[in-house]
Design an enzyme around this catalytic site. Structure first.
Site, mmCIF file in Angstrom:
data_model
loop_
_atom_site.group_PDB
_atom_site.id
_atom_site.type_symbol
_atom_site.label_atom_id
_atom_site.label_comp_id
_atom_site.label_asym_id
_atom_site.label_seq_id
_atom_site.Cartn_x
_atom_site.Cartn_y
_atom_site.Cartn_z
ATOM 1 N N ASN A 1 -33.197 -29.729 -15.530
ATOM 2 C CA ASN A 1 -32.915 -29.980 -14.126
ATOM 3 C C ASN A 1 -33.948 -29.291 -13.251
ATOM 4 O OD1 ASN A 1 -30.709 -31.637 -13.359
ATOM 5 N ND2 ASN A 1 -29.291 -30.174 -14.293
ATOM 6 N N ASP B 1 -25.149 -20.015 -20.080
ATOM 7 C CA ASP B 1 -26.363 -20.829 -20.236
ATOM 8 C C ASP B 1 -26.569 -21.221 -21.693
ATOM 9 O OD1 ASP B 1 -27.137 -20.599 -17.476
ATOM 10 O OD2 ASP B 1 -27.740 -18.561 -17.907
ATOM 11 N N TYR C 1 0.850 -1.177 0.000
ATOM 12 C CA TYR C 1 0.000 0.000 0.000
ATOM 13 C C TYR C 1 0.890 1.232 0.000
ATOM 14 C CZ TYR C 1 -4.327 2.573 0.546
ATOM 15 O OH TYR C 1 -5.379 3.420 0.338
ATOM 16 N N ALA D 1 -32.524 -19.803 -24.736
ATOM 17 C CA ALA D 1 -31.085 -19.524 -24.789
ATOM 18 C C ALA D 1 -30.279 -20.774 -25.117
ATOM 19 C CB ALA D 1 -30.638 -18.923 -23.462
ATOM 20 N N ALA D 2 -30.475 -21.844 -24.345
ATOM 21 C CA ALA D 2 -29.682 -23.050 -24.548
ATOM 22 C C ALA D 2 -30.038 -23.747 -25.852
ATOM 23 C CB ALA D 2 -29.863 -24.000 -23.370
ATOM 24 N N LYS E 1 -20.875 -19.910 -8.983
ATOM 25 C CA LYS E 1 -20.207 -19.872 -10.282
ATOM 26 C C LYS E 1 -18.774 -19.364 -10.122
ATOM 27 C CE LYS E 1 -20.848 -20.521 -14.728
ATOM 28 N NZ LYS E 1 -21.977 -21.009 -15.478
ATOM 29 N N ASP F 1 -27.858 -16.783 -16.192
ATOM 30 C CA ASP F 1 -29.247 -16.795 -15.710
ATOM 31 C C ASP F 1 -30.002 -15.523 -16.087
ATOM 32 O OD1 ASP F 1 -28.651 -19.251 -14.720
ATOM 33 O OD2 ASP F 1 -28.581 -18.675 -12.619
ATOM 34 N N ALA G 1 -36.402 -23.736 -27.499
ATOM 35 C CA ALA G 1 -35.792 -22.760 -28.406
ATOM 36 C C ALA G 1 -35.507 -21.461 -27.674
ATOM 37 C CB ALA G 1 -36.699 -22.513 -29.609
#
Length: 399
Positions: A301, A172, A49, A207-208, A104, A147, A205
């Site tokens: 899931n 995702d 510092y 995002a994934a 995550k 998400d 149909a």
């Protein structure tokens, strides 16, 4: 680590979880900051510092590129969510999404040795999110979107890729797609077929689903049929014809070469592969109409589109997104290595070639012990992230 050792570790996931165990592990959150510089005496403090840090700040002011090596910013991943599509819970808001984003970040550190910080934003406005991250850009080196509900997630990712000079990926979408392609590559080998000739049905149909379709098309599979809540996606569907700018309309013009129309029954008749990334259930009667040695990936899931014990009556290879069944299609196989490889190579974009390279690397790791119940490595296999990192970095160099 041997496959037997990895399996032994995975077996622990089948033990029932208790509320005390879950909430105890989350008390105070799952992340903390640790220092890399010693701070045990006054000299250490003066170096880390003031006054020493001022010399570093002056150097970066004179040569901004030094921030890449003298700060953690260019190796820091921002894990960003607005809480609108969290796991299977839906729109639960930013605060409730934070435990997932912390998780995550923990995965980034554990599997990719990358520092990351969760950022949950109290807005669902795409332009506001973009503006926020543009203003924060000096603080991080990559963005993992997480998400965020469709179709906003498509617009947000596209705008951020244009606005930021660093890797951006909505996991995702693309993490799921990369691992699905790796698994399908090996499932095709197990059943004695090549990828290009497969007839694939993707249920979902969002995002994934669209990302899975995109990567399958990029891998050379031309016969891809998507299903949404209204049935088969094709160019002649009135709602898609009326909205020619949508992602669904775009993918409709590049998929479904046989012009299949109708619903699940029509799509699955004589299909080779089912990939489920929606909450819709797969009717056993429709499953029975698929080709011999079918491949079924029921990835929703916690409840798969069809339970493995039903799917195995008709399919030669079955995968889910769950850890308590064989062949778990888990994003953690992909995203740590993809981001690590992109950052190691100094990439400013995550490209289709990098995603394809990641999928090949994941598939190759399972090749030696390939079987109907082992088409992708375990998420805990320590070989995965380094292999994906190297493959992605090599793809960057080749572009």
């Amino acid at each position: 680590m041997s496959i037997d050792a990895i399996t032994a570790i995975d077996d622990s996931a089948t033990a029932p979880l208790t509320e005390d165990e879950i909430f105890g592990a989350h008390q105070g959150g799952k992340l903390s900051i640790s220092t890399t510089a010693p701070l045990s005496n006054k000299r250490d403090l003066s170096i880390a510092y003031t006054p020493g840090v001022a010399e570093v700040s002056r150097a970066i002011h004179a040569k901004p590129e030094l921030a890449r090596t003298l700060t953690w910013a260019e190796r820091l991943v921002a894990v960003v969510s607005d809480g609108t599509a969290v796991l299977g819970l839906g729109n639960i808001g930013p605060s409730a999404s934070l435990p997932v984003m912390e998780g995550k970040s923990a995965l980034f550190k554990t599997f990719g040795d990358l520092d990351s910080i969760p950022l949950v934003l109290n807005t669902t406005d795409v332009d506001e999110i973009v503006e926020t991250l543009v203003r924060l850009r000096p603080s991080f080196g990559a963005v993992n979107l997480e998400d965020i509900s469709a179709p906003r997630c498509f617009e947000l990712e596209e705008k951020l890729i244009e606005a930021l000079d660093c890797p951006v990926m909505h996991d995702d979408q693309h993490g799921t797609a990369v691992v699905a392609l790796a698994a399908l590559t090996n499932a095709a080998k197990v059943t004695g077929r090549g990828l290009e000739g497969l007839k694939v049905v993707v249920s979902g149909a969002g995002a994934a689903g669209i990302a899975v379709a995109e990567i399958l098309l990029a891998a050379g599979i031309s016969d891809v049929v998507l299903l949404d809540s209204r049935g088969v996606i094709n160019s002649s569907r009135p709602d898609l014809a009326a909205d020619s700018t949508s992602k669904k309309a775009d993918i409709a013009g590049r998929s479904n070469p046989r012009g299949v129309a109708g619903g699940p029954a029509e799509a699955l008749a004589a299909a080779d592969v089912f990939i489920g990334v929606s909450s819709s259930k797969l009717d056993e009667a429709h499953l029975a109409t698929m080709n011999q040695d079918a491949i079924v990936f029921a990835l929703s899931n916690p409840d798969p589109e069809v339970l493995p014990e039903v799917a195995v009556k008709y399919a030669a290879v079955v995968a889910t997104g769950r850890s308590d069944f064989p062949n778990q299609i888990n994003n953690v196989l992909a995203f740590p290595g993809i981001f690590r490889g992109a950052l190691d190579a100094g990439a400013r974009r995550i490209t289709p070639a990098m995603k394809l390279a990641a999928a090949r690397a994941i598939a190759d790791l399972a090749a030696e012990d390939l079987s109907a119940e082992y088409i992708v490595p375990s998420p805990l296999d320590p070989r995965v992230a380094p292999a994906v990192t190297a493959a992605v970095a090599a793809a960057v160099e080749a572009e």
